[in-house]
Design a protein around this motif. Structure first.
Motif, PDB file in Angstrom:
ATOM      1  N   ASP A 206       0.922  -1.217  -0.008  1.00  0.00           N
ATOM      2  CA  ASP A 206      -0.025  -0.204  -0.106  1.00  0.00           C
ATOM      3  C   ASP A 206       0.855   1.206  -0.011  1.00  0.00           C
ATOM      4  N   LEU A 207       0.810   1.782  -1.093  1.00  0.00           N
ATOM      5  CA  LEU A 207       1.720   3.154  -1.089  1.00  0.00           C
ATOM      6  C   LEU A 207       0.722   4.332  -0.864  1.00  0.00           C
ATOM      7  N   ARG A 208      -0.238   4.239  -0.167  1.00  0.00           N
ATOM      8  CA  ARG A 208      -1.312   5.500   0.189  1.00  0.00           C
ATOM      9  C   ARG A 208      -1.498   6.244  -1.008  1.00  0.00           C
ATOM     10  N   MET A 209      -1.759   5.511  -2.333  1.00  0.00           N
ATOM     11  CA  MET A 209      -2.326   6.353  -3.554  1.00  0.00           C
ATOM     12  C   MET A 209      -3.743   5.867  -3.696  1.00  0.00           C
ATOM     13  N   GLY A 210      -4.304   4.942  -3.256  1.00  0.00           N
ATOM     14  CA  GLY A 210      -5.504   4.603  -3.451  1.00  0.00           C
ATOM     15  C   GLY A 210      -5.587   3.433  -4.723  1.00  0.00           C
ATOM     16  N   TRP A 211      -4.523   2.915  -5.257  1.00  0.00           N
ATOM     17  CA  TRP A 211      -4.657   1.815  -6.410  1.00  0.00           C
ATOM     18  C   TRP A 211      -3.099   1.426  -6.175  1.00  0.00           C
ATOM     19  N   THR A 212      -3.135   0.021  -6.731  1.00  0.00           N
ATOM     20  CA  THR A 212      -1.741  -0.648  -6.732  1.00  0.00           C
ATOM     21  C   THR A 212      -0.739  -0.210  -7.495  1.00  0.00           C
ATOM     22  N   ARG A 213       0.289  -0.029  -7.227  1.00  0.00           N
ATOM     23  CA  ARG A 213       1.579   0.381  -8.051  1.00  0.00           C
ATOM     24  C   ARG A 213       2.854  -0.216  -7.297  1.00  0.00           C
ATOM     25  N   ALA A 214       2.497  -0.992  -6.340  1.00  0.00           N
ATOM     26  CA  ALA A 214       3.651  -1.739  -5.853  1.00  0.00           C
ATOM     27  C   ALA A 214       3.208  -3.067  -5.228  1.00  0.00           C
ATOM     28  N   PHE A 215       4.132  -4.031  -5.200  1.00  0.00           N
ATOM     29  CA  PHE A 215       3.784  -5.348  -4.534  1.00  0.00           C
ATOM     30  C   PHE A 215       5.170  -6.157  -4.247  1.00  0.00           C
ATOM     31  N   ARG A 216       5.077  -7.047  -3.321  1.00  0.00           N
ATOM     32  CA  ARG A 216       6.197  -7.794  -3.002  1.00  0.00           C
ATOM     33  C   ARG A 216       5.930  -9.370  -3.382  1.00  0.00           C
ATOM     34  N   ALA A 217       7.017  -9.885  -3.766  1.00  0.00           N
ATOM     35  CA  ALA A 217       7.110 -11.253  -4.064  1.00  0.00           C
ATOM     36  C   ALA A 217       8.088 -12.028  -3.469  1.00  0.00           C
ATOM     37  N   GLN A 218       8.234 -13.468  -3.702  1.00  0.00           N
ATOM     38  CA  GLN A 218       9.149 -14.268  -3.106  1.00  0.00           C
ATOM     39  C   GLN A 218       9.749 -14.954  -4.245  1.00  0.00           C
ATOM     40  N   VAL A 219      10.862 -14.838  -4.606  1.00  0.00           N
ATOM     41  CA  VAL A 219      11.477 -15.602  -5.866  1.00  0.00           C
ATOM     42  C   VAL A 219      12.268 -16.543  -5.467  1.00  0.00           C
ATOM     43  N   ALA A 220      12.008 -17.955  -5.776  1.00  0.00           N
ATOM     44  CA  ALA A 220      12.831 -19.103  -5.285  1.00  0.00           C
ATOM     45  C   ALA A 220      13.991 -19.372  -6.435  1.00  0.00           C
ATOM     46  N   THR A 221      15.153 -18.438  -6.131  1.00  0.00           N
ATOM     47  CA  THR A 221      16.177 -18.626  -6.957  1.00  0.00           C
ATOM     48  C   THR A 221      17.146 -19.927  -6.256  1.00  0.00           C
ATOM     49  N   PRO A 222      17.987 -20.249  -7.382  1.00  0.00           N
ATOM     50  CA  PRO A 222      18.786 -21.669  -7.009  1.00  0.00           C
ATOM     51  C   PRO A 222      19.663 -21.653  -5.546  1.00  0.00           C
ATOM     52  N   GLN A 223      19.870 -20.398  -5.146  1.00  0.00           N
ATOM     53  CA  GLN A 223      20.603 -20.063  -3.885  1.00  0.00           C
ATOM     54  C   GLN A 223      19.672 -19.680  -2.643  1.00  0.00           C
ATOM     55  N   GLY A 224      18.333 -19.672  -3.012  1.00  0.00           N
ATOM     56  CA  GLY A 224      17.675 -19.492  -1.784  1.00  0.00           C
ATOM     57  C   GLY A 224      16.658 -18.592  -2.215  1.00  0.00           C
TER      58      GLY A 224
END
Length: 349
Positions: A206-224
């Motif tokens: 939530d960037l306090r804008m009223g719509w979505t322009r950011a997110f968080r994701a987890q990426v499973a790389t070979p090293q973790g």
């Protein structure tokens, strides 16, 4: 003979005057560097130029003290801070035309300060081969060559690609065009993430804008696992009545900084268009806790906007935790008004 004696005396006098002038010329003879019609020497001329040189030095040294209370002038100055150095060659030409040793001496101040602030960015700081490459690109809603942009992204060889300003009409083209190279992707609002590695744990920020322009994701790389944040902070505007308007951008920067600070994973990447440079004090909630790939491993300033004549790096790739940037660069221009930025990382402890 009388004429000869007169000539000899004149020659002797001229030699004596020349010698006397040489003795009184001061350091390197600069004091007598061309007197003007009023008899002012090189140390008395060019005082206005010298004052302007000192003002330039003050802006470089104390840019953080320029207030944002009037038109957010502080942030505006910091966004284009490296360009303040352009005053030096202009003043140098003026000092040489005026033949002013005072102005030339004063110019040493901004030269030294600019070199201290930005000289290190002019060297190639790349550190050899890395383990993976990431790209961030504001592809622009009004992109004039979406197929060309897609080809450039695939050709980058990046394992992770973040895109900002995904317009509804173009989203399908990016999803289709990147599918073969990047089997995993996630889109939230107008930002998206494409990856050669599995993606999970996608949640909006939530960037306090009223719509979505950011997110968080987890990426499973070979090293973790790596936490990847994709963000497009609000745009800034120059308005006659309001100056450099950054209020909404600053609120969103604080929200993004809070989210990154609360991240549980140790390895974190931030990819996005932050509409601000690393020098901008208003981005401190983010920049104070993360490391710029360009600053650590880039060659030059890495300006990314506007694409036609880049003047500022507002597109950023940053990290914290056990990720060591070994290279940072911009990609060739495409149909966007931004240049894509890329960075290569090596896994660390």
């Amino acid at each position: 003979m009388a004429q000869a004696d007169s000539t000899d005396r004149t020659a002797d006098a001229g030699g004596t005057d020349t010698a006397r002038s040489g003795r009184s010329g001061g350091f390197l003879g600069l004091r007598d560097w061309g007197r003007d019609a009023r008899g002012s020497n090189t140390w008395r001329r060019g005082l206005v130029i010298a004052v302007l040189a000192v003002v330039t030095a003050v802006l470089l040294a104390f840019h953080a003290e320029v207030p944002n209370s009037v038109g957010n002038l502080g942030s505006l100055l910091e966004t284009f801070l490296p360009w303040v150095g352009l005053a030096v060659p202009v003043l140098l030409v003026a000092a040489l035309l005026r033949r002013s040793a005072t102005a030339l001496t004063a110019l040493l101040l901004p030269v030294a300060l600019w070199a201290n602030l930005f000289g290190g960015q002019l060297t190639d700081k790349s550190g050899g081969k890395g383990d993976w490459t990431v790209v961030s690109h504001n592809v622009a809603a009004e992109n004039t060559d979406v197929p060309g942009t897609i080809r450039g992204l695939v050709a980058s060889g990046a394992q992770i690609v973040a895109l900002e300003e995904l317009a509804g009409g173009h989203l399908r083209a990016y999803e289709t065009g990147l599918a073969d190279a990047y089997p995993y992707h996630a889109v939230e609002g107008t930002v998206g993430l494409w990856s050669k590695y599995p993606i999970s744990g996608v949640s909006p920020v939530d960037l306090r804008m009223g719509w979505t322009r950011a997110f968080r994701a987890q990426v499973a790389t070979p090293q973790g696992p790596v936490a990847v944040y994709v963000a497009h902070l609000p745009s800034v505007r120059l308005k006659a009545e309001g100056g450099f308007t950054v209020d909404q951008r600053d609120v969103s920067a604080q929200a993004l900084g809070n989210a990154i600070q609360a991240e549980r994973l140790s390895r974190v990447l931030l990819l996005g268009d932050l509409n601000g440079t690393m020098n901008d004090r208003s981005l401190a909630p983010v920049t104070s806790q993360m490391r710029s790939a360009q600053g650590a491993a880039g060659d030059g300033f890495g300006f990314s906007w506007p694409a036609a004549f880049p003047m500022a790096r507002i597109d950023q790739i940053m990290s914290k935790g056990g990720l060591q940037p070994v290279d940072s660069r911009t990609l060739p221009r495409d149909g966007s008004d931004h240049l894509a930025v890329a960075a290569t990382y090596r896994y660390g402890s």
